[in-house]
Motif scaffolding. Structure first.
Motif, PDB file in Angstrom:
ATOM      1  N   LEU A   1       0.849  -1.192   0.000  1.00 21.33           N
ATOM      2  CA  LEU A   1       0.000   0.000   0.000  1.00 21.33           C
ATOM      3  C   LEU A   1       0.881   1.237   0.000  1.00 21.33           C
TER       4      LEU A   1
ATOM      5  N   SER B   1      -7.513   2.473   0.996  1.00 22.59           N
ATOM      6  CA  SER B   1      -6.331   2.356   1.855  1.00 22.59           C
ATOM      7  C   SER B   1      -6.702   2.564   3.317  1.00 22.59           C
TER       8      SER B   1
ATOM      9  N   TRP C   1      -6.057  -0.203   6.102  1.00 24.43           N
ATOM     10  CA  TRP C   1      -5.272   0.156   7.276  1.00 24.43           C
ATOM     11  C   TRP C   1      -6.010  -0.209   8.553  1.00 24.43           C
TER      12      TRP C   1
END
Length: 161
Positions: free
Chosen positions: A118, A127, A131
Motif C-alpha cells: 500500500l 487504503s 489500514w
C-alpha cells in the motif's frame, strides 16, 4: 533438579522469551494505538518504516535468539529428560515456537508484506479501510505473540523452582 549449564540455558530462555514478549506488549499497548490515531496515509508510511527497521540485528537477536534457545532447550530436555520441570520446559518451548515465532511467520509477516504494497502517499477509502483492518488483525495476532512469549518465560521459571 536443573543445574549447571542446563540451568543457565533455561534462565537465558526465560529472559529472552520475556524480553521478546515485552517488545510485543509495547507494540500492542501503545505503538499500534499511536499509529492508529494517525491518518491512514501517515500510519501506513510509519508502520512500513517500522517493519523495515525491525529487520536489524538488535531485534532479530532478541526474537530469533529466543526461538533458537527454545529449540535448544527442547532438544536438551528430550536428551536429559530431567526429573523435574520437563513438562514446563517442553510446553514453554512449544508455546514460544508456535505462538510467538510461528504466529509471526504465519500471521504478522504476511500482513506486513501486504501493507508494504500500500502506498501511504495518498489517502483513499480503500487504503483507509485496509489500514483499519490491518490494525485490528495485526494487533490481535500480536497479543497472541505477547501472551505466548510471557507464558513461555513463566513456564521456564516454574521449571527452575
Amino acid at each position: 533438579m536443573i543445574e549447571g549449564p542446563y540451568f543457565v540455558l533455561v534462565v537465558l530462555g526465560a529472559v529472552w522469551c520475556g524480553v521478546s514478549s515485552g517488545v510485543f506488549i509495547a507494540f500492542s499497548t501503545f505503538v499500534m494505538r499511536g499509529l492508529g490515531a494517525l491518518p491512514a496515509a501517515q500510519g501506513i508510511t510509519a508502520m512500513n518504516a517500522i517493519n523495515v527497521a525491525a529487520l536489524t540485528p538488535p531485534f532479530m537477536v532478541v526474537f530469533l535468539g529466543a526461538a533458537v534457545l527454545c529449540a535448544v532447550i527442547a532438544v536438551v530436555t528430550f536428551v536429559l529428560w530431567p526429573d523435574a520441570g520437563t513438562i514446563e520446559l517442553l510446553l514453554g518451548c512449544a508455546l514460544y515456537l508456535a505462538g510467538s515465532f510461528g504466529v509471526t511467520v504465519l500471521a504478522n509477516v504476511p500482513r506486513n508484506a501486504a501493507l508494504a504494497g500500500l502506498s501511504g502517499a495518498e489517502e483513499s477509502e480503500g487504503s483507509t479501510a485496509q489500514w483499519r483492518t490491518y490494525l485490528v488483525e495485526w494487533v490481535r495476532w500480536n497479543h497472541v505473540r505477547a501472551a505466548t512469549g510471557a507464558a513461555a518465560s513463566l513456564l521456564f521459571v516454574l521449571a527452575l523452582t
